[in-house]
Structures are given as structure tokens and as C-alpha cells.
Write a protein that holds these residues in place. Sequence first.
Motif, PDB file in Angstrom:
ATOM      1  N   UNK A   1       0.868  -1.008   0.152  1.00  0.00           N
ATOM      2  CA  UNK A   1      -0.022  -0.034  -0.077  1.00  0.00           C
ATOM      3  C   UNK A   1       1.584   1.309  -0.644  1.00  0.00           C
ATOM      4  N   UNK A   2       0.729   2.133  -0.719  1.00  0.00           N
ATOM      5  CA  UNK A   2       0.640   3.468  -0.551  1.00  0.00           C
ATOM      6  C   UNK A   2       0.587   4.345   0.819  1.00  0.00           C
ATOM      7  N   UNK A   3       1.931   4.724   1.248  1.00  0.00           N
ATOM      8  CA  UNK A   3       1.706   5.605   2.181  1.00  0.00           C
ATOM      9  C   UNK A   3       0.992   6.576   2.585  1.00  0.00           C
ATOM     10  N   UNK A   4       0.104   7.034   1.878  1.00  0.00           N
ATOM     11  CA  UNK A   4      -0.320   8.046   1.843  1.00  0.00           C
ATOM     12  C   UNK A   4      -1.503   7.708   1.422  1.00  0.00           C
ATOM     13  N   UNK A   5      -1.217   6.469   1.780  1.00  0.00           N
ATOM     14  CA  UNK A   5      -3.418   5.816   1.369  1.00  0.00           C
ATOM     15  C   UNK A   5      -3.579   6.025   2.753  1.00  0.00           C
ATOM     16  N   UNK A   6      -4.991   6.420   2.467  1.00  0.00           N
ATOM     17  CA  UNK A   6      -6.220   5.939   3.612  1.00  0.00           C
ATOM     18  C   UNK A   6      -7.288   5.917   3.736  1.00  0.00           C
ATOM     19  N   UNK A   7      -8.273   5.274   4.806  1.00  0.00           N
ATOM     20  CA  UNK A   7      -9.453   4.913   5.221  1.00  0.00           C
ATOM     21  C   UNK A   7      -9.649   5.779   5.775  1.00  0.00           C
ATOM     22  N   UNK A   8     -11.733   6.398   5.855  1.00  0.00           N
ATOM     23  CA  UNK A   8     -11.859   6.510   7.271  1.00  0.00           C
ATOM     24  C   UNK A   8     -11.945   5.343   7.920  1.00  0.00           C
ATOM     25  N   UNK A   9     -11.547   5.967   9.163  1.00  0.00           N
ATOM     26  CA  UNK A   9     -12.429   5.493  10.542  1.00  0.00           C
ATOM     27  C   UNK A   9     -12.723   5.426  11.199  1.00  0.00           C
ATOM     28  N   UNK A  67     -23.024   5.931  11.948  1.00  0.00           N
ATOM     29  CA  UNK A  67     -22.622   6.364  11.696  1.00  0.00           C
ATOM     30  C   UNK A  67     -21.445   5.890  10.100  1.00  0.00           C
ATOM     31  N   UNK A  68     -21.928   4.448  10.100  1.00  0.00           N
ATOM     32  CA  UNK A  68     -21.162   3.678   8.921  1.00  0.00           C
ATOM     33  C   UNK A  68     -21.580   3.978   7.799  1.00  0.00           C
ATOM     34  N   UNK A  69     -22.902   4.349   7.659  1.00  0.00           N
ATOM     35  CA  UNK A  69     -23.031   4.994   6.269  1.00  0.00           C
ATOM     36  C   UNK A  69     -23.078   6.485   6.189  1.00  0.00           C
ATOM     37  N   UNK A  70     -23.011   7.802   7.358  1.00  0.00           N
ATOM     38  CA  UNK A  70     -22.696   8.350   7.206  1.00  0.00           C
ATOM     39  C   UNK A  70     -21.399   9.175   6.926  1.00  0.00           C
ATOM     40  N   UNK A  71     -19.902   7.796   7.521  1.00  0.00           N
ATOM     41  CA  UNK A  71     -18.732   8.226   7.050  1.00  0.00           C
ATOM     42  C   UNK A  71     -17.664   7.558   6.496  1.00  0.00           C
ATOM     43  N   UNK A  72     -18.149   6.410   5.614  1.00  0.00           N
ATOM     44  CA  UNK A  72     -18.545   5.875   4.857  1.00  0.00           C
ATOM     45  C   UNK A  72     -16.895   5.356   5.635  1.00  0.00           C
ATOM     46  N   UNK A  73     -16.851   4.102   7.404  1.00  0.00           N
ATOM     47  CA  UNK A  73     -16.151   3.968   7.823  1.00  0.00           C
ATOM     48  C   UNK A  73     -15.686   2.384   7.434  1.00  0.00           C
ATOM     49  N   UNK A  74     -14.569   2.885   6.841  1.00  0.00           N
ATOM     50  CA  UNK A  74     -13.300   1.360   6.886  1.00  0.00           C
ATOM     51  C   UNK A  74     -12.895   0.560   7.881  1.00  0.00           C
ATOM     52  N   UNK A  75     -12.419   1.280   9.028  1.00  0.00           N
ATOM     53  CA  UNK A  75     -12.074   0.337  10.219  1.00  0.00           C
ATOM     54  C   UNK A  75     -12.913   1.142  11.147  1.00  0.00           C
ATOM     55  N   UNK A  76     -12.187   0.264  11.951  1.00  0.00           N
ATOM     56  CA  UNK A  76     -12.292   0.559  13.868  1.00  0.00           C
ATOM     57  C   UNK A  76     -11.445   0.695  14.529  1.00  0.00           C
ATOM     58  N   UNK A 117     -11.995  -3.292   8.459  1.00  0.00           N
ATOM     59  CA  UNK A 117      -9.985  -4.092   9.515  1.00  0.00           C
ATOM     60  C   UNK A 117     -11.232  -3.078  10.527  1.00  0.00           C
ATOM     61  N   UNK A 118     -10.632  -4.421  12.003  1.00  0.00           N
ATOM     62  CA  UNK A 118     -10.742  -3.906  13.180  1.00  0.00           C
ATOM     63  C   UNK A 118      -9.349  -4.179  13.445  1.00  0.00           C
ATOM     64  N   UNK A 119      -9.283  -2.423  14.420  1.00  0.00           N
ATOM     65  CA  UNK A 119      -8.323  -2.934  15.777  1.00  0.00           C
ATOM     66  C   UNK A 119      -8.339  -2.658  17.157  1.00  0.00           C
ATOM     67  N   UNK A 120      -7.677  -3.565  17.768  1.00  0.00           N
ATOM     68  CA  UNK A 120      -8.578  -3.974  19.376  1.00  0.00           C
ATOM     69  C   UNK A 120      -7.656  -3.078  20.360  1.00  0.00           C
ATOM     70  N   UNK A 121      -7.759  -2.541  21.572  1.00  0.00           N
ATOM     71  CA  UNK A 121      -7.369  -2.439  22.739  1.00  0.00           C
ATOM     72  C   UNK A 121      -7.125  -3.326  22.796  1.00  0.00           C
ATOM     73  N   UNK A 122      -6.079  -4.229  23.704  1.00  0.00           N
ATOM     74  CA  UNK A 122      -5.853  -5.219  24.524  1.00  0.00           C
ATOM     75  C   UNK A 122      -4.923  -5.357  25.497  1.00  0.00           C
ATOM     76  N   UNK A 246      -2.632  -4.206   8.104  1.00  0.00           N
ATOM     77  CA  UNK A 246      -4.101  -5.155   7.932  1.00  0.00           C
ATOM     78  C   UNK A 246      -4.645  -4.747   6.153  1.00  0.00           C
ATOM     79  N   UNK A 247      -4.491  -3.267   5.601  1.00  0.00           N
ATOM     80  CA  UNK A 247      -5.039  -2.892   4.461  1.00  0.00           C
ATOM     81  C   UNK A 247      -4.606  -3.317   3.608  1.00  0.00           C
ATOM     82  N   UNK A 248      -2.683  -3.552   4.011  1.00  0.00           N
ATOM     83  CA  UNK A 248      -2.031  -4.366   2.762  1.00  0.00           C
ATOM     84  C   UNK A 248      -2.064  -5.586   2.710  1.00  0.00           C
TER      85      UNK A 248
END
Length: 337
Positions: A1-9, A67-76, A117-122, A246-248
Amino acid sequence: MNRSETCPVLVTGGAGYIGSHAVLALRDAGWPVAVIDDFSTGFRFAIPDDVPVYEGDVADQALLARIFAEQDTQAIMHFAGSIIVPESVEQPLKYYENNTAKSRSLIEAAVDAGVPHFIFSSTATVYGEPEVKPLTEDDPIQPVNPYGMSKAMTERILADSSAAYPINHAVLRYFNVCGADPEARSGQSTIGATHLIKVAVECALGKRDHVAVFGNDYPTPDGTGLRDYIHVSDLASAHIEALRTLIGNPDRSVTMNVGYGRGFSVLEVLDAVDKVANRKLPRVEKGRRAGDVASLISDNSRIVAQTDWVPQYADLETIVGHALQWERKLSEIRGEA
Ligand code: UD1
């Protein structure tokens, strides 16, 4: 993945200590970010004004779908939860509700909406009472309190969900999180916090009259507990690097320790605070605190090898300096200064 690539979180618990630093890191790096928080323990001042905020519960699936619809969420990035170990012993069902049941519901909402994609605080607490050695992710998971177990159970829910559904995840096991945003935009703001560095900087500003040293007979070089103190802004950037991984690698999930791989004793931390604050804090030797372990130090080779994470603030005096700077700012915010 290009490092400048982002997604809504979407950041859950984005008004809290660690969540707010994740919001700042994402926003600073140009990622679209939104927050859901119930404000039971978080603070609005910790979230920049231009970040969309939804006040509500992470188990409210109708709200999440909106929220997912309004923000186009791709990662939590899921930080919301309860975090006090002794309270978890007294109120285990609160912990299994807030940390396990609500996480399950949030994961279900993500799966239903196709969030990939999902990132969890453990937490390193999942390792229980380990030997005095750096811990790897393959060491046994043996939580000794409901807090640690509530997080370990969610780790398992995620593993099973990623095996069954098109969602990958990163479990990040935090060691001792401390410090504050270098620009003092956020920091540890909890009233009555018990963490060593927080307590020590409060003492340095005269908000407490001494610092207790809990135990001096541990099997460690100076007899006090060893911890792997990690700056909260480095922890935040670890989340971004984990998300990039995760995205890559959409078919892979990861479990990673987040620490610096080195430990400081209680006395070393207090020496650093004395130096940075330029005063000698009164120390009072107390017995061991119930539930404390001798040593919690990460082996961080996995996150170093598998992501592009490069810590910026590992120096102990830098960490303490940022914590002290935030403590002063907090006094101004609260009108105490
Ligand atoms: C902290 C968190 C825990 C988290 C874990 C991750 C709390 C209470 N603990 O644990 O939730 O999962 O990191 O590794 O939120 N100490 C003193 N005097 C004090 C305070 C602490 O001597 O006033 C000592 C403790 O005995 C320990 C060290 O300092 O040896 C660190 O303690 P603390 O900052 O409270 O964090 P942990 O208990 O390690």
C-alpha cells in the motif's frame, strides 16, 4: 500500500486518554476520522472541533449502522471500555458487559456493514503473572482478573470472527501507557488515576504530598516493580501502522505487543520525575500493592518486524516531561492554576 493512502476510521472511546491520542495521530496524518463515545469517562476537550462526534453506546447497532453509512467507515479502532483492575474484581459483570459483550455487538455491527478492518485495544494484563522476562505474543494467556479475561475473551471473539467473515483485525496488547501529546492537546485527565507517572507528576505540581513506592522486595535489580512504559503518542502511531498492515494484507490478522522492549523500575521513574521537575518528590515506602506483578516487559520484535512503526518518544525523561506539561495544562483547563 502507498503510505499516503488512507481510509475513514471510526474511533470508539475517542474522548478517552488513549483514544483521543489516536484521533490526533490519525487527523495529523490526514486520515478521515470520526468518534463515538458515551462520555462516561472521556472529555470533549480532548477531541479537536473539526472531528465528527457521535454521543452514544458502542452496542447501539442502529446508531453504528448510521455512522458507518454517514462516514463510509472502513476501519474501527476500538478503545471504549472499562480499565480499572480492582474494580473488575468487585464488579466482574460490568467488565464482561462493557469489554466483552459490547465488543461482540460492535464486531457484529462491523461484520453486518462489511467494515473490513478492526483494531482492538488489548492489554499486557492478558499474560497474567508472568516470569521476569520479555513477553512474546506466544506466551500463555492466563489472565488473573476479570479485566484481563474480559479483554482475552474479546481477542478470541475477533479471532473466530476473522476466520468466519471478511474482516481482518489487529489485537494490540499495550504495556504501561503514559505521557501526553507533545503539543499538550490531550493527556491523562482522569481524576484519581493511580498510574505511577500520573501520580508522580501530580505530586511534582503539589497536587499530592508524596508518592508511594509499592513494594521494595521484588526479584528485580532494585527491588521495585519493572514496567515497559510507552508514550501514548507512540502507542497511537502503532495503531496507524497496524491499520496500514491490515489494509495491505486483507487476509491476515495480527496480535502484537506494543511496548519498547525495555523496563524501568519505580525508583528509576521517580528519579526521572525528580530530574525533569527539578525537585525531590517525597517517597513513602509501602508494602506491595495487591495484584501487582514484579515485571511486565514486552518483546516487541513482532510489531517492529511486521509494521513500519518507529517510536519517537521512548526516552523516559521525554515521557515524563510531556506528562508534566499536560498536568500543568490540565490545571489551567480546570481553573486550578
Ligand atoms: C497498568 C494498568 C493496567 C494495564 C497495565 C498494562 C491500572 C491500575 N493499571 O498496570 O490496567 O493493563 O498497566 O500493563 O490501570 N506504583 C507505585 N506507586 C504508585 C503507583 C504505582 O509504586 O503510586 C508502582 C506499581 O506497584 C507498579 C508500577 O508502579 O510496579 C506501575 O504501576 P501502574 O502505573 O499503576 O501500572 P500497572 O499496575 O503496571
